[in-house]
Design an enzyme around this catalytic site. Sequence first.
Site, PDB file in Angstrom:
ATOM      1  N   GLY A 126       0.778  -1.234   0.000  1.00  0.00           N
ATOM      2  CA  GLY A 126       0.000   0.000   0.000  1.00  0.00           C
ATOM      3  C   GLY A 126       0.806   1.278   0.000  1.00  0.00           C
ATOM      4  CD  GLU A 175       1.102  -9.104   2.061  1.00  0.00           C
ATOM      5  OE1 GLU A 175       0.135  -8.549   1.483  1.00  0.00           O
ATOM      6  OE2 GLU A 175       0.948  -9.994   2.894  1.00  0.00           O
ATOM      7  N   GLY A 219       3.840  -3.519  -3.815  1.00  0.00           N
ATOM      8  CA  GLY A 219       3.768  -3.726  -5.256  1.00  0.00           C
ATOM      9  C   GLY A 219       4.079  -2.414  -5.954  1.00  0.00           C
ATOM     10  NE  ARG A 220      -0.426   2.137  -5.837  1.00  0.00           N
ATOM     11  CZ  ARG A 220      -1.530   2.035  -6.579  1.00  0.00           C
ATOM     12  NH1 ARG A 220      -1.590   2.609  -7.755  1.00  0.00           N
ATOM     13  NH2 ARG A 220      -2.601   1.393  -6.132  1.00  0.00           N
ATOM     14  CB  CYS A 240     -16.115   1.126 -30.012  1.00  0.00           C
ATOM     15  SG  CYS A 240     -15.255   0.950 -31.561  1.00  0.00           S
ATOM     16  CE1 TYR A 278      -1.883  -3.939  -8.423  1.00  0.00           C
ATOM     17  CE2 TYR A 278      -0.941  -1.837  -7.751  1.00  0.00           C
ATOM     18  CZ  TYR A 278      -1.276  -3.140  -7.466  1.00  0.00           C
ATOM     19  OH  TYR A 278      -0.999  -3.655  -6.220  1.00  0.00           O
TER      20      TYR A 278
HETATM   21  N1  LLP Z   1      -1.061  -7.151  -0.356  1.00  0.00           N
HETATM   22  C1  LLP Z   1      -2.389  -7.323  -0.575  1.00  0.00           C
HETATM   23  C2  LLP Z   1      -3.120  -8.286   0.241  1.00  0.00           C
HETATM   24  C3  LLP Z   1      -3.038  -6.576  -1.568  1.00  0.00           C
HETATM   25  O1  LLP Z   1      -4.345  -6.751  -1.767  1.00  0.00           O
HETATM   26  C4  LLP Z   1      -2.309  -5.638  -2.352  1.00  0.00           C
HETATM   27  C5  LLP Z   1      -2.959  -4.862  -3.403  1.00  0.00           C
HETATM   28  C6  LLP Z   1      -0.926  -5.505  -2.097  1.00  0.00           C
HETATM   29  C7  LLP Z   1      -0.343  -6.269  -1.093  1.00  0.00           C
HETATM   30  C8  LLP Z   1      -0.055  -4.556  -2.872  1.00  0.00           C
HETATM   31  O2  LLP Z   1      -0.470  -3.251  -2.721  1.00  0.00           O
HETATM   32  P1  LLP Z   1       0.443  -2.040  -3.286  1.00  0.00           P
HETATM   33  O3  LLP Z   1       1.733  -2.025  -2.493  1.00  0.00           O
HETATM   34  O4  LLP Z   1       0.696  -2.277  -4.721  1.00  0.00           O
HETATM   35  O5  LLP Z   1      -0.373  -0.839  -3.048  1.00  0.00           O
HETATM   36  N2  LLP Z   1      -5.402  -1.983  -9.315  1.00  0.00           N
HETATM   37  C9  LLP Z   1      -5.284  -0.938  -8.307  1.00  0.00           C
HETATM   38  C10 LLP Z   1      -4.548  -1.401  -7.089  1.00  0.00           C
HETATM   39  C11 LLP Z   1      -5.171  -2.625  -6.456  1.00  0.00           C
HETATM   40  C12 LLP Z   1      -4.421  -3.095  -5.255  1.00  0.00           C
HETATM   41  C13 LLP Z   1      -4.922  -4.421  -4.805  1.00  0.00           C
HETATM   42  N3  LLP Z   1      -4.197  -4.995  -3.708  1.00  0.00           N
HETATM   43  C14 LLP Z   1      -4.621   0.290  -8.941  1.00  0.00           C
HETATM   44  O6  LLP Z   1      -4.322   0.257 -10.132  1.00  0.00           O
HETATM   45  O7  LLP Z   1      -4.444   1.303  -8.274  1.00  0.00           O
END
Ligand code: LLP
Length: 433
Positions: A248, A282, A284-285, A355, A383
Amino acid sequence: MTLGNVEKEFTAAKYQQDELHIEQTALSKIADAVGTPAYVYSKSYLTDQYNLLSEALSSTPHQIHYSVKANSNLAILALFKSLGAGFDIVSAGELSRVLAVGGDPKSVIFSGVGKSVEEINFALKAGIGCFNVESRGELLRIMAQAELLGCVANVAIRVNPNVDAKTHPYIATGLKENKFGVTKEEAFALYLLAADNPAINLTGIDCHIGSQINEPEPLLQALTSILELRDALEKEGISLQHIDLGGGFGVRYQDETPLDINDWGASVGQILGGRDLQLRIEPGRFLTANAGVLLTRVEYLKIADEPDHKNFAVVDAAMNDLLRPSLYQAWHGVLPVDKSSNAQPLEWDIVGPICESGDFLAKQRSLALAEKDLVAVLSIGAYGSVLASNYNTRGRAPEVLVDGAEFKVVRRRETIQDQLRLELKLELDQAGH
Ligand code: LLP
């Protein structure tokens, strides 16, 4: 400096003279080699982000589990593995990707509210490090499957701490109205239920309150909240070895002030206060978003013929390549690949060929554009490619990893044959039989 409404320093894309580059590679060179649209990532940016996060937590025993859903390309998984990352997965498919790059199953955390029996069995047989359990039903299912297979499942219960992450409602997960995790009270009961079960090894507590979080308080509140549970369990004789804070961590897309990761790391260390616990995260972004651009070419310019009409730049990338603007009204910077253009700057909506009126990548951007120009849509490393679809029977775009002055195609462009071969063409007579 601002250009196309965006400062350039936070992204991996940088101008050398007038030409936009990723590392030492001109984006125009990549477009010549692989065509457009294409996702382009910087290896050094990915590496730097990983190291930044790891250093921010250097005073706390920790493990970074890269959240595969953000960008699951095998080359990126291999890179993070080489840097020492474990993985956070949400499906058997993502586990297969981790195993395909030789990832250690013990470094894998399995999150998600809907794990099927097949997925649980696959993960148990692979010997993954931990299941983040999101409901009583899932705990019972994992118990039963582990007993059947004669193995022990490592488990953390995902607590929903009812903390407002102050983010887009679609990506907030830590409020009681969200489907994720269980309440603290239910978690307590589940720990007691599983404590004496020989098929379950309770190793930690998990939470994840949302994505694109830019303020430290919600993350710290969640940590404090789950530590209370951990301490209460300790009194019951249930001793846990790790706390998983989820992902997050926010990044900059436009003019946000992102979370100061070093301050956050220091606060986490203070809150954990010398407890004998491993911290897991965890992300990601944070690791991938600004490492990537979507390279696309202008097909047509539709200039308004009346003063209150819009100007549209129709490019060859669309919502099937980058869904975030359509789905979350997300803002992505757009830069011209060659900024020496003498075209007249105008305000453009950058739209794709699909479209749907919802097919846009950016709105109201002041740019000097001509037909056939290349532009880069920023911050798409997370994403971006993973949310791609074949809508309008468009092939998925290739992915390119840049390393200095070199680059590799790490996923080739999908062909029409790739799409058609999965389907059955019925041979029918004139009556449809
Ligand atoms: N752990 C869990 C349990 C999660 O559900 C997620 C993201 C992460 C880790 C990684 O979160 P991050 O560090 O990337 O914020 N498609 C959306 C984002 C969806 C996130 C879903 N879960 C977007 O494009 O903003």
